[in-house]
Each structure stands twice: as structure tokens, then as C-alpha cells.
Write an enzyme that holds these catalytic residues in place. Structure first.
Site, PDB file in Angstrom:
ATOM      1  N   TYR B 446       0.811  -1.232   0.000  1.00  0.00           N
ATOM      2  CA  TYR B 446       0.000   0.000   0.000  1.00  0.00           C
ATOM      3  C   TYR B 446       0.838   1.273   0.000  1.00  0.00           C
ATOM      4  CZ  TYR B 446      -0.292  -0.173   5.279  1.00  0.00           C
ATOM      5  OH  TYR B 446      -0.067  -0.208   6.609  1.00  0.00           O
ATOM      6  N   GLU B 447       0.175   2.382  -0.226  1.00  0.00           N
ATOM      7  CA  GLU B 447       0.848   3.683  -0.444  1.00  0.00           C
ATOM      8  C   GLU B 447       1.783   3.632  -1.651  1.00  0.00           C
ATOM      9  OE1 GLU B 447      -0.268   6.191   0.798  1.00  0.00           O
ATOM     10  OE2 GLU B 447      -1.409   5.200   2.377  1.00  0.00           O
ATOM     11  N   GLY B 448       1.387   2.921  -2.675  1.00  0.00           N
ATOM     12  CA  GLY B 448       2.249   2.757  -3.850  1.00  0.00           C
ATOM     13  C   GLY B 448       3.112   1.525  -3.653  1.00  0.00           C
TER      14      GLY B 448
END
Lengths: 604, 604
Positions: B446-448
Site C-alpha cells: 500500500y501507499e504505492g
């Protein structure tokens, strides 16, 4: 929902084109009548069973898990497990490679290993039930008395009764010398009474089979301490009455399941605490030689666990590849590839391809390696030439820890990598990828942790015989290099293979010399060493596969089956992108024990 | 049961001895009064909160998970989560680094990051609730109107209201340009009506806070396509009435949780489907500039996720080390070390030590790196010297993807490695190790995803400015090398650091040139490149830590605190055993895109 398609094309490629296995096997009288069609039919039918019966209950089995009922001490397997097991037994699959004398089909281990791979891709938790039965069968076949064989083997071959291996106790897993379960002679009919507590017993209790044949390590009253005082006993859940195919279950024996573990994965397989309270058992093999006897089962199980790693590697790859072709998101860095869509499928991205190719190259390399080892198992048992048998036995001994550790590390790492391809969906249960990761994790641990495998490889299999077995494998490598030496198209594969072969030779010498001064030097290098030798083996098989592919491309020109083009490309990927990992491990292995042993224990 | 002890000794070592942070910060007027005692007290008190309030509910939170009630669309967090949250808010912890103007304590990000590390070690799932509130606070502080700030910030600082970031939709995660949620102006008071479906919204619904402040990306009616047509809105769960500290919740807004995901880990954090049906929202920042505004929150979140990796790395290490010192099994290869016991503790084995030291060296290196970056965040905002602020901003930009990807890869790999130390027990839920692995897995996604981070590093942060930021970090490295150049005791650290620095320079040039011809070359090298630069950063900090340790050993002689001896030994381990991984990745990065792009998509 995850899916699974048996990789029949690649299996046949390895069996027929790389290993020429049917012809090799036909040199053994037992397999004189084997033909390629039969082999293919077995692959296809067993694959169909896995895809149609086992895969659909894999995720539900994970969600549901096994249920333990404390009152009855019974374990209920997940929905569908029993029906699949009944279908499996009815089709005679349990006896695929077993002796015809006991009801088996007498087919090669090679085909059994291919079947295993597909079972583990489809449903590892389920496949562990019949897998342990096969191990129990093999052990009893070698070490059982004639009476034991005639009683137990037909039941194990039909799957009517299943098997377990009861080794671990709460205070001892790796170090079985400390085990405490006791066996006392009871009367004159060869019976013993066993008392003790076992843990981590896979398939230890369930509702699939009529009876469970526990193979239990315990100590006799006069046993010497340590591993030289361990004996092996057969302790059936129900005491058998009668014999052979006509045997039936009698009184309930005092061996019970005390509970099941809640664990990271393989939820559909019951990991049991097993309590023996004056349970009735019979000695298998000689007193105090139980650990040796158990090694028949353990070596088979270690190969099986390696193939579990392969199976999960393959199914994780298939699902990640399907997602990457389907999921549209972002644009190719080098310009749109699907301009009519809102975005390109993510398979346009180099790193997505790198992740997929990593899993694919490890799966296909692992398949070639594991199937070759299974072929050695067949040759070791049945080839008429004693030198061939000796060579096969040496390869089995040398390679068993590599199959176990290298393929399970790859299986877990590739499952993780394939999970990454799905981004956030990889973390969500319904997509199935996270189960592959959780299931794959156990394979690096059980049947001897991968550290133990590395010590077995470096210490017992390489240094203890002064590298003789490794040298025997090296001869195969050199033979391939010589055969390919004049073909410039093979240079890109053969040159790094030869280079790594030389490095392994030097590194082995170096570690051997250091370990003579300080045994911790072997322990400090072993895990890196196994990874390096694993790559040597993979480089060898990838070079062989590339050679076959190149020959077909040369022969068929533009009409060539794209399978061979993909195989060649994957070989190139392996040599350019994965093999260089050895540069790291060689440096790490050479760094020695110093930096590991510097800290006092209390400083950790 | 797992345990956790805040690593205060090491935190203080980094804050005071390595970074000299208090003195560095005091150059900024905002921190002119900061002193070491205050910093230490914050570390101690916040650590106590984590160990006493958060850690005890980590495993129960995992087992229980969040419960979604479809009728009320409410989410119930696990037992104890709400009480811990109330204690957290009552102690003012939410506002640790927030502006005093809005009720915060105005302390440095450095101390907040240290607190984060401990929260994530103790209970990642819980810590994600207040973590997202901090992100929402930081975004609103930069992009909110004065009225929005005065309404929302006091509530976010007190924790009375919590925050979320609503980006992802089912068809778009990485590629937000495709998002479909729509916002239409409604009336003349600046309100909008938002309609759409979001997924994977962490902390999206829960029972901890009175109100939830959703920050939602959506499209205005006239928005251009792609990422240039995305605007940001604040969409509170309950419409606020009043203002500032006196604000209270009014009518329920039409933003609801449509369900929560069943996932691999972080079970205690609700991952929500969020449905907006004509929900009322207000524009934050300028129309169509929403993604830029959201990047304030995303960059902060990426640093936070890196620290999640660090936190799990640390707690996994602590539990594996405790087990290895306690578990007796087998004997040392170099002779018994605990002859009075039935076996030696497994910490005598070189590979067990290697696994532990791997986790430890990554945790301690990651801590130095993450705390240094947090210090840069403080300097960027508050240092009086514009060049110092510029340098800090450059380091933040360059290092954010490395903190995120390198620390989370390390966190997962080390959690897996530490799980291995426990053998079979590592796979059993009650020991807690398998939860660390499952929780750590999300941080790479997550978050890229970590692939996205690597493209951000190589493409945007390095190649786009012709390596200027990387060169600025290189100047720090060269400065250290020059300072240490005359000290032979530092050679073993400085020489490989200098060597890697040169290799990174060459590799960057080489990839840059290739990428100008074919952008896929950047994509093919990026993940390996990030890992190499990550090691350059770690080698730099390990050299700095070794220098401090050597100085203390030289100064204190035999009276030296064993902490410094261990630090030096761990530095040696890092350079001998972990840094050589770069040899692999440099080869892989140089291999280029060819073998990745050879296969047609349908051949996968």
C-alpha cells in the site's frame, strides 16, 4: 477466485524431451512395457483430478479449517475433503507408484512426483493426507516384517487406511535425541505399550480414512541416551484384526488427538497433538535403529516437501500471470500498448514481467530438477546396472536437501512475488494469493528446517565424502559443457554454467579447509552454500532445456511451436537475472564465521 | 505469547550520539528550548504507552478482527482498541508533533517517528487509525482554507475526529487518472455532492472517534481526463456544526461503509469499501489539483509505512532473539556450550545468529536512516538557513521511496527470517511470529507498491534532475569518507562504502543513457536500483554508527558499555554479510530490459 491449470505441456517437455524418461526407464525390466502414451495419459488424468476435485476446495478448506471436538477427540476436515479423498481412493491414485503385489499400479516415481506437484498446486492441505500415507507405505515396505507388510500395505495402498509420522515432541524437533516417549514390552506376542506426547503431527487425526497408521518414535526401557536409543513402532488408531485386504479395524487404541494447532496456513490439514497412553504398538525394524528406519520416510517426505514448494510456485505464477494480462492500469513507459483501452494491461511493465519471469523460471527449473530426481529414485531401485543404481543413489543423497530447501525457499519467495503482482488484491483473501504465501511458508520449516537441510548438504553430503557425490554431479555438468562446447548459440548458457562449476569447486575446498579448523565455519557458510549449489543445478537444467529449445527452433524454423521460443527466452532470463544471485552468496559464504560469533549470547 | 520492549537505548544512541539531533534542531527557533531530557522523556513515556497499552491487544486484535454490521453499516474494532485510543487521546499523543496553535505539542517529527516505530512494533493495525489522522492533519494544514483549518485541525489534533484518505477505486489503484467518483457543485455555499465507490480505505469506518474526516479524490463536472482532472474534497462522516474546539457533529453524511475486506493481516484495522451517495463535501485546495494536494498526505504516509516495516522488523527480532536464547536443541558444531543442559540454546548455531543479526542490522540501520529523514523533515520546515531547508527537502524527496520500499522489504524479509528461528513454533499463531509476517506483508503493497517506489526513485527523483539530489547525498558520503580516511580502524567500513558510491554513480549514468533510448530500461532496472541505493544509504549510516562506537571503545577502554561493542560487531556483520547483496543487484540491473520484454503477453 484463484484458478489452476495442470502444466501438462511443460511436464511432457521435461519427461520426454529433456529427460527422455520413458526410454531411460525401459532399460529397467519393471518398466520395459512403459510407453509415452501411458505416461501422458497418467499426467492428463491425474491433472484432471487435481484441477476438478482438489482445487475447488482449496480456498474453502483454508477458510473453514479443521475442527477439533474435545469430547470425542475427533477432527472434522473441511467440506468436500472427504468426497475428494473417496474419489481419489476409488480411482486407485493412492497406489500409483506402489508395488502391484500390494495392489499398487507399479508406475514410476517420476509420474507420482508429477502428480504430487499438481496436487500441491491445487490443494496442499488436502494432499498432505495421502502424502503421508505414501511415506508410511515406503517405510513399511523397507523395514516392516512380512507379516506387517501383508497386514498394512494393502490398506495403505488403497487409501482405506492412512499414515502419519510421529517424531516431534514439545521439547524436541530438530534434536530428536531428547525425545521421551517410552515403549515397554507387553506380553510375549511382540506388543509394546507406548506412552508420551507428540506435537506437530500432520494429518494426525481426521475423518477421511477408516484407520490411521501412526509410525511413532519412542525409547525402549534399556535404550541408550540420544539418537542411538530411538526405536520405531507402528501404532494404529484402531487395532487391526485379520490380514491383508481382508483386514478390518478392531478395538480403539489408546492413541488420541489432544488438540490441533492454529497456524499461519495449511488450515485444511490437521496439525495434531498426539497423546499415547499405554497405546499398543509393534516394533518396526531393529530396536534402537528407529531413526535410521524413519529416514526412509523422511527422505521421501523431504522430496515431497520440495515438490510442495514447486506446486505453490507454479500456481502462484499462473494466477499472477492471468491477473497481469487482465488488469489494465497505467501506460507502458515506452508508449501505449493498448491504445484503444483506458490503460495498458500491467504485463507491459518490465518489473511486472520480471516478477512473473522470476516465478516462472524457478517453477520450470524446479520441475526439471525434481522430475530428474524422481527418475533417479526409479533408477536407484530398478535399473539393472549397479553403477547406474549407485550413481542414482548418490544423486538422491546429494540432492534431497537441495530439492527440499531450494525449491521451498523459491516457492515462498515466488508466491510472495506473485502476490505483489496483484497489488492490493494480492492481500485480500478472495483472490487466493495470500493463501499460497501462507501455505508455502510451512515448507521451509517442516521435515527439517532449511538450515538443517543446508547442514546436511554441506556437512554430510559434501564434506563427509570429500566431495565425491558433488564430483559425480560435476561430471554430468562437464559432459554437457563438452557436448555444447562447439555450438556458439549455447555459449550464453554454458559459459556461466562452467564458471559457476569452477567457483563451487573452489568454494567447497575453501570451506572444507576452514571447517577442519573450526566446525562453526561450516555452519556459517551452509545456507549460502546450498543456495549456490542450487543455482548450479538449476543452471545445468536450464542449459539442457535451452539446448532442446534451440534444436527445435533450428529444426522447425518459423513453424516452431512458440513454446520453445518462450522456453529459450525464459532460459535467458534465468541466466541474466537470477543466476547472478550467486555473486552475493559466494561473497557471503566466504565471509566466514567471525562476524556471526562475535557477540555474546546475552548481547542479542 | 510475543513480547515487546521499546528499544530506548538504541533510539537514544541514534538521536543523541549519531545525529546529535537536539543540537541540530536547536538552530531552529521553534526548537530553541528543546533539551535532551525532554526528548528522552518523550521517548520513554511514548514507549511505555506502546508496550503497556498497544502490545497486549495486538494478538487478540488479530484473532478477533473488525466486525462489520450490514444493517447499521458500522464497524466494531477489536476489544481494547477503543480504550487504548481514549488513553492515547487523553495523553495528548495525537498532537505530539502538531502545531501548538491547534492544540498540538509542537515537538519535532523526529520524536513522532520514534513513537511511530514503537506503535508499529506494538500494534500496527491499531496504529493505523491515528496514523491516518496525522496524515489528514498535515494535508489540511498545508492545503485547507483558514476556515477549514480552524474547524478541523483542533479535532484532528485531539483525536476526537479521525482521518482517512480515499483514493483507490475497484478499477484504479496505481493509476488514479482513471478514477470515476464525481463531485457536483451544490448551491452557493461551496458545497459539493459526491457520488462514487472507493475500496481499500484503511481506517475507513470504526468506533474509535466521534467523527471521521474523509479526504476524497473525485472529479468535477468539467474536469479534464486523467490525473489533471482530480480534485480533493473533505467529506466528514457527520456534518460539523460550530467551529474550532467548540465544533460538534451534526447530521449523518451520505458516506457509508459498504463492507470490509478479509485480508492476510492487519485484521484489527478496518479496510473499507466506502460508498458516497450524494455525500456532502467541500473542496480542499484548487480544483483539478487534488492529486498534488494528496501527495502531502501520501509522502507522509510513505515515510510512515517505511517505519511500519522498521517496527515489525524490530519486534520480530526481539522475539526471535528471546526464543533463540531460551530454546535448547542440539549441540554447537564446535563443541557443547551448555554442557550441564541436555542441549545448547540454539543461539550457539552460526546460522541462527546469522538470521538474528540480519534482522538486527536491518532494524538498526533502518532506525538511523528513518530518524535522520524525520530530522530532515524538521529542518525542511523550521531551519532558518534556506540552504539547509533546500538540502533537507531534496533528501526528503530522494529518500522517501527508499524509506518506503527498502524498509518494508527488509521488514517482511526479516519477519520471515525471524519466524524461521522459531522452527515449527514460528508457524503457530500463539507464538505471534506469523502475525508479524502477515502484517508486514501489506507494507510492501500500500501507499504505492514497492515497484512504484522504485520508478519514483529512479525516474523522478534521480534521472529527472540529472542526479542532482543523489549527488547531494553523495557529498555527505564523500565528507564522511574524507573525515574517516586517516583512521585505519574505519577502513573496513569506509572502503566498501566508497566502492559502492562509485558503482552507484556509474550505474546511474549507464541506466540513464539506456533509458534515453528506451524508457523500459528504467523500468527494468528500477527495483534492483532502489535496493542498491538503499544499501548505499545503509552503508553510510552503518559507517557513521561504527565510527561513534569505535570512538567510545577507544575512550572508555575495558569500561566501555557493551552496547558499543555490539554495535561495532553488528556493523561488521552488515558490511560482510548484507552489503554484498549489491553484487547481485548491480549485475541484475545492468542486464537490461531485453530478457524481460522478449515474450509476447500471451506467452505468459
Amino acid at each position: 477466485m484463484p484458478s489452476y491449470t495442470p502444466p501438462l505441456r511443460d511436464q511432457k517437455f521435461i519427461v520426454h524431451e529433456v529427460l527422455d524418461a520413458v526410454n531411460v526407464l525401459r532399460a529397467a525390466p519393471r518398466y520395459a512395457d512403459l510407453d509415452a502414451d501411458t505416461a501422458n495419459q497418467i499426467l492428463e488424468e491425474s491433472g484432471r483430478f487435481c484441477a476438478e476435485q482438489l482445487q475447488p476446495i482449496n480456498r474453502s478448506g483454508d477458510q473453514e479449517g479443521c475442527r477439533y471436538d474435545a469430547a470425542s477427540k475427533a477432527v472434522q476436515t473441511p467440506k468436500g475433503f472427504r468426497a475428494a479423498y473417496e474419489a481419489f481412493c476409488a480411482a486407485g491414485w493412492q497406489g500409483l507408484a506402489a508395488e502391484t503385489e500390494y495392489g499398487g499400479q507399479g508406475l514410476p516415481h517420476l509420474l507420482h512426483i508429477a502428480f504430487y506437484e499438481m496436487q500441491y498446486s491445487a490443494n496442499q492441505a488436502w494432499a498432505m493426507y495421502p502424502g503421508l500415507t505414501t511415506g508410511a507405505y515406503e517405510l513399511m515396505l523397507v523395514h516392516g516384517t512380512q507379516a506387517q507388510k501383508s497386514l498394512y500395505l494393502p490398506k495403505l495402498v488403497s487409501g482405506q487406511w492412512s499414515g502419519t509420522m510421529c517424531l516431534t515432541e514439545a521439547h524436541c524437533g530438530t534434536d530428536l535425541g531428547m525425545l521421551r516417549t517410552r515403549a515397554a514390552p507387553a506380553g510375549t506376542d511382540g506388543r509394546y505399550r507406548l506412552t508420551g506426547n507428540k506435537i506437530f503431527i500432520s494429518s494426525g487425526e481426521h475423518d477421511l480414512a477408516e484407520n490411521i497408521v501412526h509410525l511413532v518414535l519412542a525409547r525402549l526401557p534399556d535404550a541408550p541416551p540420544g539418537t542411538k536409543g530411538i526405536s520405531l513402532f507402528v501404532v494404529p488408531k484402531f487395532l487391526p484384526e485379520g490380514d491383508g485386504a481382508a483386514a478390518r479395524v478392531g478395538a480403539r487404541n489408546a492413541i488420541h488427538c489432544g488438540g490441533i494447532e492454529h497456524k499461519m496456513g495449511i488450515h485444511g490439514n490437521a496439525t495434531c497433538q498426539i497423546v499415547l497412553e499405554d497405546a499398543t504398538g509393534w516394533l518396526v525394524g531393529e530396536p534402537n535403529k528407529g531413526l535410521n528406519a524413519m529416514f526412509v520416510m523422511m527422505n521421501g517426505a523431504r522430496l515431497g516437501v520440495g515438490v510442495q514448494g514447486l506446486g505453490l510456485n507454479e500456481v502462484a505464477y499462473q494466477n499472477a500471470a492471468a491477473y497481469a494480462k487482465d488488469r489494465i492500469q497505467g501506460r507502458s513507459l515506452s508508449g501505449p500498448k493498448a491504445p484503444t483501452l483506458a490503460a495498458d494491461p500491467i504485463i507491459v511493465h518490465p518489473d511486472v514481467r520480471k516478477m512473473l519471469l522470476t516465478a516462472r523460471a524457478y517453477a520450470e527449473g524446479g520441475r526439471a530438477f525434481a522430475y530428474w530426481i524422481a527418475l533417479q529414485a526409479d533408477l536407484q531401485e530398478h535399473h539393472p546396472d549397479p553403477e547406474t543404481r549407485k550413481f542414482a543413489a548418490d544423486m538422491m543423497a546429494l540432492m534431497t536437501p537441495i530439492v527440499k530447501a531450494f525449491l521451498t525457499d523459491n516457492g515462498y519467495n515466488c508466491a510472495t512475488t506473485c502476490q505483489q503482482v496483484l497489488g492490493g488484491h494480492g492481500y485480500i483473501a478472495e483472490w487466493g494469493m495470500e493463501q499460497f504465501v501462507r501455505d508455502a511458508r510451512i515448507n521451509m520449516i517442516y521435515e527439517g528446517t532449511n538450515t538443517i537441510q543446508s547442514l546436511d548438504l554441506l556437512g554430510r553430503k559434501v564434506l563427509q565424502d570429500n566431495g565425491a557425490r558433488l564430483h559425480a554431479f560435476g561430471a554430468l555438468v562437464r559432459e554437457l559443457i563438452e557436448e555444447c562446447g562447439t555450438d556458439p548459440a549455447l555459449n550464453e548458457f554454458v559459459t556461466p554454467l562452467a564458471d559457476l562449476g569452477e567457483k563451487v569447486q573452489k568454494l567447497t575446498m575453501e570451506i572444507g579447509l576452514k571447517a577442519m579448523q573450526n566446525a562453526d565455519e561450516a555452519g556459517a557458510a551452509a545456507v549460502d552454500y546450498l543456495r549456490i549449489v542450487g543455482h548450479l543445478v538449476f543452471a545445468y537444467f536450464w542449459a539442457r532445456m535451452a539446448r532442446v529449445a534451440l534444436a527445435r527452433i533450428a529444426a522447425d524454423g518459423t513453424q516452431v511451436d512458440p513454446f520453445y521460443v518462450a522456453k529459450l527466452a525464459t532460459a535467458r532470463f534465468y541466466f541474466q537475472r537470477l543466476l547472478p544471485e550467486t555473486a552475493f552468496h559466494i561473497r557471503a559464504a566466504r565471509a566466514g564465521a567471525g562476524s556471526l560469533m562475535a557477540l555474546a549470547a546475552e548481547q542479542f
